[in-house]
Motif scaffolding. Structure first.
Motif, PDB file in Angstrom:
ATOM      1  N   PHE A  95      65.416 -20.512 -41.490  1.00  0.00           N
ATOM      2  CA  PHE A  95      66.233 -19.819 -42.485  1.00  0.00           C
ATOM      3  C   PHE A  95      67.730 -19.997 -42.272  1.00  0.00           C
ATOM      4  N   HIS A  96      68.139 -20.534 -41.126  1.00  0.00           N
ATOM      5  CA  HIS A  96      69.552 -20.849 -40.916  1.00  0.00           C
ATOM      6  C   HIS A  96      69.663 -21.966 -39.884  1.00  0.00           C
ATOM      7  N   ASP A  97      70.807 -22.635 -39.882  1.00  0.00           N
ATOM      8  CA  ASP A  97      71.024 -23.736 -38.951  1.00  0.00           C
ATOM      9  C   ASP A  97      71.342 -23.193 -37.567  1.00  0.00           C
ATOM     10  N   GLU A  98      70.681 -23.732 -36.562  1.00  0.00           N
ATOM     11  CA  GLU A  98      70.981 -23.327 -35.190  1.00  0.00           C
ATOM     12  C   GLU A  98      70.581 -24.447 -34.231  1.00  0.00           C
ATOM     13  N   ARG A  99      71.214 -24.448 -33.082  1.00  0.00           N
ATOM     14  CA  ARG A  99      70.922 -25.470 -32.070  1.00  0.00           C
ATOM     15  C   ARG A  99      69.944 -24.969 -31.019  1.00  0.00           C
ATOM     16  N   SER A 100      70.051 -23.698 -30.677  1.00  0.00           N
ATOM     17  CA  SER A 100      69.139 -23.103 -29.697  1.00  0.00           C
ATOM     18  C   SER A 100      68.137 -22.223 -30.419  1.00  0.00           C
ATOM     19  N   PRO A 101      66.869 -22.346 -30.083  1.00  0.00           N
ATOM     20  CA  PRO A 101      65.842 -21.581 -30.803  1.00  0.00           C
ATOM     21  C   PRO A 101      65.983 -20.078 -30.594  1.00  0.00           C
ATOM     22  N   SER A 102      66.039 -19.344 -31.707  1.00  0.00           N
ATOM     23  CA  SER A 102      66.079 -17.885 -31.634  1.00  0.00           C
ATOM     24  C   SER A 102      65.037 -17.267 -32.557  1.00  0.00           C
ATOM     25  N   PHE A 103      64.242 -18.125 -33.209  1.00  0.00           N
ATOM     26  CA  PHE A 103      63.193 -17.679 -34.128  1.00  0.00           C
ATOM     27  C   PHE A 103      61.939 -17.399 -33.305  1.00  0.00           C
ATOM     28  N   THR A 104      61.528 -16.144 -33.260  1.00  0.00           N
ATOM     29  CA  THR A 104      60.458 -15.711 -32.362  1.00  0.00           C
ATOM     30  C   THR A 104      59.243 -15.242 -33.149  1.00  0.00           C
ATOM     31  N   VAL A 105      58.063 -15.692 -32.718  1.00  0.00           N
ATOM     32  CA  VAL A 105      56.801 -15.322 -33.365  1.00  0.00           C
ATOM     33  C   VAL A 105      55.900 -14.654 -32.336  1.00  0.00           C
ATOM     34  N   ARG A 106      55.361 -13.522 -32.701  1.00  0.00           N
ATOM     35  CA  ARG A 106      54.451 -12.782 -31.829  1.00  0.00           C
ATOM     36  C   ARG A 106      53.130 -12.609 -32.564  1.00  0.00           C
ATOM     37  N   PRO A 107      52.163 -13.529 -32.369  1.00  0.00           N
ATOM     38  CA  PRO A 107      50.903 -13.475 -33.125  1.00  0.00           C
ATOM     39  C   PRO A 107      50.141 -12.171 -32.959  1.00  0.00           C
ATOM     40  N   GLN A 108      50.217 -11.566 -31.772  1.00  0.00           N
ATOM     41  CA  GLN A 108      49.441 -10.355 -31.506  1.00  0.00           C
ATOM     42  C   GLN A 108      49.797  -9.236 -32.474  1.00  0.00           C
ATOM     43  N   VAL A 109      51.075  -9.162 -32.856  1.00  0.00           N
ATOM     44  CA  VAL A 109      51.480  -8.118 -33.802  1.00  0.00           C
ATOM     45  C   VAL A 109      51.707  -8.693 -35.197  1.00  0.00           C
ATOM     46  N   GLY A 110      51.500 -10.014 -35.352  1.00  0.00           N
ATOM     47  CA  GLY A 110      51.544 -10.636 -36.674  1.00  0.00           C
ATOM     48  C   GLY A 110      52.912 -10.686 -37.308  1.00  0.00           C
ATOM     49  N   ARG A 111      53.984 -10.815 -36.488  1.00  0.00           N
ATOM     50  CA  ARG A 111      55.331 -10.784 -37.053  1.00  0.00           C
ATOM     51  C   ARG A 111      56.205 -11.887 -36.468  1.00  0.00           C
ATOM     52  N   HIS A 154      60.614 -12.795 -36.005  1.00  0.00           N
ATOM     53  CA  HIS A 154      61.974 -12.240 -36.069  1.00  0.00           C
ATOM     54  C   HIS A 154      62.937 -13.292 -35.538  1.00  0.00           C
ATOM     55  N   CYS A 155      64.025 -13.512 -36.267  1.00  0.00           N
ATOM     56  CA  CYS A 155      65.061 -14.415 -35.784  1.00  0.00           C
ATOM     57  C   CYS A 155      66.185 -13.575 -35.189  1.00  0.00           C
ATOM     58  N   PHE A 156      66.463 -13.797 -33.918  1.00  0.00           N
ATOM     59  CA  PHE A 156      67.518 -13.046 -33.252  1.00  0.00           C
ATOM     60  C   PHE A 156      68.898 -13.636 -33.544  1.00  0.00           C
ATOM     61  N   GLY A 157      68.917 -14.700 -34.358  1.00  0.00           N
ATOM     62  CA  GLY A 157      70.192 -15.279 -34.765  1.00  0.00           C
ATOM     63  C   GLY A 157      70.671 -14.745 -36.102  1.00  0.00           C
ATOM     64  N   CYS A 158      69.795 -14.802 -37.126  1.00  0.00           N
ATOM     65  CA  CYS A 158      70.213 -14.398 -38.475  1.00  0.00           C
ATOM     66  C   CYS A 158      69.589 -13.086 -38.930  1.00  0.00           C
ATOM     67  N   GLY A 159      68.603 -12.571 -38.160  1.00  0.00           N
ATOM     68  CA  GLY A 159      68.012 -11.291 -38.518  1.00  0.00           C
ATOM     69  C   GLY A 159      66.832 -11.361 -39.466  1.00  0.00           C
ATOM     70  N   GLU A 160      66.456 -12.557 -39.946  1.00  0.00           N
ATOM     71  CA  GLU A 160      65.290 -12.665 -40.831  1.00  0.00           C
ATOM     72  C   GLU A 160      64.041 -12.220 -40.077  1.00  0.00           C
ATOM     73  N   ASP A 161      63.188 -11.453 -40.764  1.00  0.00           N
ATOM     74  CA  ASP A 161      61.986 -10.979 -40.104  1.00  0.00           C
ATOM     75  C   ASP A 161      60.914 -10.678 -41.134  1.00  0.00           C
ATOM     76  N   GLY A 162      59.697 -10.497 -40.660  1.00  0.00           N
ATOM     77  CA  GLY A 162      58.619 -10.154 -41.577  1.00  0.00           C
ATOM     78  C   GLY A 162      57.264 -10.515 -41.018  1.00  0.00           C
ATOM     79  N   ASP A 163      56.240 -10.347 -41.857  1.00  0.00           N
ATOM     80  CA  ASP A 163      54.889 -10.722 -41.469  1.00  0.00           C
ATOM     81  C   ASP A 163      54.549 -12.085 -42.072  1.00  0.00           C
ATOM     82  N   VAL A 164      53.299 -12.475 -41.985  1.00  0.00           N
ATOM     83  CA  VAL A 164      52.913 -13.814 -42.436  1.00  0.00           C
ATOM     84  C   VAL A 164      53.058 -13.955 -43.950  1.00  0.00           C
ATOM     85  N   ILE A 165      52.846 -12.867 -44.688  1.00  0.00           N
ATOM     86  CA  ILE A 165      52.996 -12.929 -46.145  1.00  0.00           C
ATOM     87  C   ILE A 165      54.458 -13.152 -46.509  1.00  0.00           C
ATOM     88  N   ALA A 166      55.351 -12.416 -45.851  1.00  0.00           N
ATOM     89  CA  ALA A 166      56.782 -12.575 -46.108  1.00  0.00           C
ATOM     90  C   ALA A 166      57.240 -13.982 -45.752  1.00  0.00           C
TER      91      ALA A 166
END
Length: 646
Positions: A43-59, A61-73
């Motif tokens: 969802f945004h340009d970045e050099r270091s990965p900050s997009f985090t996925v936690r399958p156990q809770v199904g969500r 979250h990007c710690f860079g731009c703040g985008e977050d949601g579940d699999v539908i989102a």
């Protein structure tokens, strides 16, 4: 009849879908701790990965731009589909049959199967055409591309192919892959004669036309040979897959840039799209044999998030009469956008492909950069139809152009264009403003509006939403705001109490099974001193213990209960990696954190009771004095037991 999908089915699709598998189709994920994955944010340009996925809770979250949601989102945002479409797509992916409210129905299984067969046929045809472009028989096609500045890499980037000069090359290929003639008739890739079906595209360059999800749904074919009696460009006819009023060539390649840059550039042909992308305008798309209309606008608005917060649509047209007519048709649709609309017309009449070929990439970028507001173009085009050297001509021009000015949505700009129009016509500003005001009154269905004013007149500002995020972290306001929705300070990470409370919430969201039994009562009774964390804790208590053994539903319910400004914070807490590398270490860490939380609660209760004890007179209140001492002793024993367990 389409209907609302049943809530329990939405929950089931969310529960059964592995978010990591879905995200893996768009983002390269790597392990980042036990049960956590990271990658570069889509969802945004970045050099270091900050997009985090936690399958156990199904969500995610990007710690860079703040985008977050579940699999539908995630599917909604990536494929730019509606919620309804995203759920249906995920349900089809896992083979789950959805149920609908009020007797409504979803996609018919038989129809879904037929559609998939059509998509499969198009995919195979796409691969066939691309392979044919490399054969000796396609030399004329390669020469055409090279002559317009497109090398092999460019052809491969856009999937350009070649249809051989026979009557049945593609037909034989698809029959050989198991498709029946009845199925092939439905694809639009074949014509039918007395002897049966035959290839529709023969001896032509081929461009695959894809939908927003990247599936090939049709083709555009350009004539190469003089003996070809067909039109210069021949497209797939209307089919169940291909609706030209709903298709934009290049949308699959441009969608992310359009959403990121809040810009959509509309050009007229396939080679113009290629030229723009290669020149550094990756937001370019083209209509396919039709004007830019209502259905195209729906796609544009979805990509631009056309909600009044900005964005621009830029139309490029040839400088000839046909181009001007097309621009004016586009202006008629302008009111359907809240994005600003512009027009970019090259003075010499060159289209982007010709411009790039003759003057290079910079000239294409300059064309887009020198765009003019579409309403300015429309006003001047109106004036050109009149003889402004005569009084009669100027009056007629005013009558025709005043309604154009009246259509300008921005109330701050409208009076400025009234003044501009007065200068172009040589008529007083007052007369022009009066004519514009009359035009606005005539156009307003709900009653007359004062000249030069509207509900959003200059000097009036819409108040910001009460719960809008401010500086200080995604989703959490930095300071107080007015309105009923409370604001929350971003917790200070250096505060040891806030840090411990945050860790406790991370554990409770990610490893909720640990809250079973008597632990839940202790956790629910805890008091958090950080307001934002107390609000999250309140949401957990409101969600109740019934879902703590089901991580996806637990987090989803907490997200539902928490105040909206704090939802990104909950998403963040639910996916942040826990500092442990094995399952045993995670369990130990989580129990230690919960023990620290409970010990802190005991310490606070002890402090309260010690205060009460000190205020008592043992001689006057011996029973209360003894009771408080017993309670303090029990609390100390409880604290030591916690320490021992930890």
């Amino acid at each position: 009849m389409a209907g609302l999908i049943k809530r329990e089915d939405i929950d089931e699709v969310r529960q059964r879908t592995d978010i990591k598998e879905v995200v893996d189709g768009y983002v390269t994920l790597k392990g980042a701790g036990l049960g956590t994955y990271k990658g570069l944010c889509p969802f945004h340009d970045e050099r270091s990965p900050s997009f985090t996925v936690r399958p156990q809770v199904g969500r995610y979250h990007c710690f860079g731009c703040g985008e977050d949601g579940d699999v539908i989102a995630f599917v909604q945002k990536q494929d730019h589909t509606s919620f309804h479409e995203a759920v249906e797509k995920l349900a089809a992916r896992i083979g789950y049959e959805l149920r609908y409210e009020d007797g409504g129905t979803g996609p018919n299984r038989e129809e879904v199967g037929k559609r998939q067969r059509l998509l499969d046929a198009h995919k195979i045809a796409d691969e066939f055409f691309r392979a044919q472009l490399l054969t000796p028989g396609a030399a004329e096609g390669r020469n055409f591309l090279f002559g317009r500045g497109f090398d092999r890499a460019a052809s491969e980037q856009f999937g350009v192919g070649y249809a051989p000069q026979g009557w049945d090359a593609l037909l034989k290929h698809l029959r050989g892959r198991g498709f029946t003639d009845q199925e092939l008739k439905l694809t639009g890739m074949f014509s039918e004669g007395n002897r049966g079906i035959y290839d529709r595209f023969r001896g032509r360059l081929i461009w695959p036309i894809r939908d927003i999800a990247g599936d090939t749904i049709g083709f555009g074919a350009r004539k190469l040979y003089e003996d070809d009696q067909g039109p210069k460009y021949l497209n797939t006819p209307e089919t169940t897959l291909y609706k030209k009023s709903q298709v934009l060539y290049g949308i699959d390649l441009a969608k992310r840039s359009i959403a990121k840059d809040r810009q959509l550039v509309v050009v007229e042909g396939y080679t113009d799209v290629m030229a723009c992308h290669l020149a550094g305008i990756p937001t370019a798309v083209a209509t396919c044999g039709t004007a830019f209309g209502t259905e195209h606008i729906k796609i544009a608005r979805r990509l631009l998030s056309d909600d009044g917060s900005g964005g621009e649509v830029i139309f490029t047209f040839d400088g000839d009469a046909a181009g001007q007519k097309a621009a004016l048709r586009a202006f008629e649709e302008d009111q359907r956008f809240t994005a600003q609309t512009y027009v970019a017309v090259e003075p010499t009449g060159a289209d982007p492909c010709d411009l790039r070929q003759s003057r290079g990439d910079a000239a294409v970028r300059d064309l887009i950069a020198t765009r003019r507001p579409l309403f300015e173009f429309a006003i001047k085009a109106t004036l050109r139809r009149h003889n402004l050297d005569t009084v009669e001509g100027r009056v007629a021009a005013l009558r025709e152009s005043a309604p154009v000015v009246a259509q300008i949505r921005d109330a701050a700009i409208r009076p400025e264009y009234a003044r501009e129009l007065a200068g172009w016509l040589g008529i007083s500003v007052e007369d022009v403003s009066r004519a514009v005001g009359v035009a606005m009154k005539r156009a307003a269905p709900g009653g007359p509006a004062a000249p030069g004013t509207s509900a959003g007149a200059p000097g009036q500002m819409a108040s910001a939403p009460a719960g809008s995020a401010q500086a200080g972290g995604p989703g959490v306001a930095a300071g107080p705001t007015s309105g009923a929705v409370p604001s929350y300070q971003r917790p200070d990470p250096r505060d040891p109490v806030a840090s411990m409370e945050r860790q406790a919430l991370e554990v409770a969201l990610q490893e909720s099974a640990l809250l079973g039994g008597g632990i839940w009562e202790r956790f629910a009774a805890a008091r958090f001193v950080t307001p934002a964390f107390q609000a999250v804790h309140d949401a957990m208590r409101a969600s109740g213990p019934g879902l703590i053994g089901e991580p996806l539903r637990w987090v989803e319910q907490v997200m539902h209960e928490v105040p909206e400004p704090l939802r990104p914070l909950v998403s963040e807490l639910a996916v942040v990696p826990l500092p442990a590398s094995t399952a045993e270490a995670v369990q130990k860490y989580c129990k230690d954190i919960l023990s620290r939380l409970f010990e802190l609660q005991i310490t606070r209760v002890k402090a309260d009771k010690m205060g009460q004890l000190q205020r008592l007179d043992p001689a006057a209140d011996p029973e209360d004095f003894q009771r408080l001492n017993r309670e303090l002793m029990m609390l100390e024993m409880e604290r030591r037991a916690l320490r021992s367990d930890a």
